[in-house]
Design a protein around this motif. Structure first.
Motif: not given
Ligand SMILES: [Fe+2]
Length: 504
Positions: A226-228, A291-293, A369-373
């Motif tokens: 779960d890193y971002a 590169y995600r928020s 964690d998925g695109w739902d986030g």
């Protein structure tokens, strides 16, 4: 000083400083197998990594590509060296090959010959190859099962494999272990190298790499759960985490058949890319980790990591500035899609894209964690696919260790909203999943999900022609035995010009 310089020059002249023969070494240097990847119409990347080396010196490696399995009609060959700075890995970009051709390859080093790998080049730009057979897979926890699924992939003789993340796992978890990690959680470069070497010691995984070229992306477990971007789920400070990410990315590069342009620089490594299969298909290979928020609304007491949140309560979730690909990759993807002349546009990425409401009845809960986030980022992409009329967009993914076959809609809450793309989420090679009963309670709230099945490990087999994509969900009987059987759980088709999967 002069003497020393002359001495070094003499060494170089002898080849001694650059290449040391290792005949004295007892163990087989190709114990991690061979691999190929990223085929173009004229070339392919060849990979191996030498093992069993004690001396930290560069080792000369010869490579050959032939038209025949006996390696008699060699059409390309060369020499390179495997350096200790890169764990004695070898990444050869072979060129000058014919398009749409099957080839065989091998390496010679330290007095030993590698196994012979099979690969192929992509069709010529703009040409119609008639058909593409590929397999995609993800999530292969080493302890939780054997890699028997790869045997069935090999038997299918695909043209290409797409691996969509969680190639290794950093931690030990789950039940019914068939084997064990030989060390604790990796943090250093040496730790990650050892973890890859353990996973890649598996003969079924090696056979799948040797069977055809691969394209790959990663998910979280290649570094940490779960890193971002620069934020881990636990309390590690940013600077330490980026050192860890740099080690993990470097080890990833060292163990995958990646082109030179992807070689990492510190904690940065650009793996998003595209690959064309003639005029038939374009793969847009994405990286939604680097590169995600940061995750919106992490669990209480945590600074990062995923959570399952009520969308009414987590206000930050819907912030339009949130991004899952990062701005640069988003722009790049839009260009890649807009410029594509391919009949099929495959979005090869790691996490589920369709909305998945985890609150039975009114209201909605979302896993972050998925695109739902990242709902604003998803809407930007789906709007773009619809507005620009991108030809046959199909997202493929993994991460949740279950098969999901989904319609991607502009508005998932509106039954009248149009379907603009298809999504195929593949199950895991071995990693364990939620029980089916837990998923079943959410079915009524997610009518765009045509199939949700967590019961089986396996892979997904896809055949693409200009008029049809056919998808077989391949389910293993068990992962407790290597030689277990594999069957087709369900088949779907996507018809040219009609977005959305249908049961075959
Ligand atoms: Fe996973």
């Amino acid at each position: 000083m002069l003497d020393r310089r002359r001495f070094l020059r003499a060494l170089v002249a002898l080849g001694a400083a650059r290449a040391v023969p290792l005949r004295a070494q007892a163990s087989f240097p190709f114990s991690l197998g061979v691999a190929s990847g990223y085929p173009t119409p004229s070339g392919v990347v060849l990979w191996t990594r030498l093992t069993g080396l004690l001396a930290p010196v560069a080792v000369a490696v010869r490579w050959e590509i032939a038209q025949d399995e006996a390696m008699r009609q060699v059409v390309a060959s060369g020499s390179t060296e495997a350096s200790p700075e890169w764990a004695h890995s070898v990444h050869v970009e072979a060129n000058g090959l014919e398009p749409a051709r099957r080839y065989f390859y091998r390496f010679t080093a330290a007095g030993a010959q590698s196994p012979i790998g099979r690969t192929r080049t992509a069709p010529a730009a703009g040409s119609d190859p008639g058909r593409l057979k590929f397999a995609f897979a993800s999530c292969q926890h080493y302890e939780q099962g054997y890699y028997g699924a790869w045997r069935h992939v090999v038997a299918d003789e695909p043209d290409l494999v797409a691996f969509l993340g969680d190639y290794i796992y950093e931690s030990s978890w789950g039940r019914d272990h068939v084997r064990k990690h030989d060390a604790g959680e990796p943090y250093t470069l040496e730790d990650y190298r050892a973890r890859y070497a353990l996973y890649k010691s598996d003969p079924d995984l090696q056979a799948a790499h040797a069977a055809c070229p691969w394209i790959v992306t990663w998910d979280d477990h290649e570094v940490d759960n779960d890193y971002a971007d620069d934020r881990p789920e636990d309390g590690m400070d940013r600077e330490s985490f980026l050192l860890r990410r740099a080690a993990a990315y470097r080890a990833y590069y060292e163990h995958m058949p990646l082109p030179e342009r992807m070689r990492p620089q510190g904690p940065d490594m650009r793996i998003y890319t595209r690959l064309d299969w003639g005029a038939l298909a374009r793969f847009h290979v994405l990286d939604d980790r680097q590169y995600r928020s940061w995750h919106a609304c992490p669990r209480p007491g945590r600074r990062g990591g995923s959570n399952t949140v009520d969308i009414e309560e987590c206000v930050r979730l819907s912030n339009p500035n949130r991004t899952i690909l990062g701005r640069a990759q988003e722009r790049w993807l839009e260009n890649s899609l807009a410029e594509s002349r391919a009949g099929w546009n495959v979005l090869a990425q790691q996490t589920p894209m369709a909305q998945f409401d985890q609150k039975p009845g009114p209201g909605r809960r979302a896993w972050t964690d998925g695109w739902d986030g990242y709902p604003a980022a998803r809407k930007r992409l789906l709007d773009f696919l619809a507005e620009r009329r991108i030809a046959n967009p199909v997202a493929i993914g993994g991460d949740v260790h279950s098969f999901n076959v989904n319609e991607l809609k502009l508005d998932f809450d509106d039954s009248a909203s149009p379907v603009v793309a298809s999504e195929l989420v593949g199950t895991s090679i071995t990693s364990q999943a939620w029980p089916q009963v837990r998923l079943d309670q959410y079915r009524a709230d997610n009518p765009h999900m045509l199939l949700v099945d967590s019961r089986f490990r396996g892979y997904t087999r896809v055949e693409v022609t200009p008029t049809l994509m056919r998808v077989d969900l391949r389910a293993m009987e068990t992962v407790q035995r290597r030689e277990a059987a594999c069957g087709t759980l369900a088949s779907f088709v996507v018809e040219d010009g009609t977005p959305g999967p249908k049961r075959a």
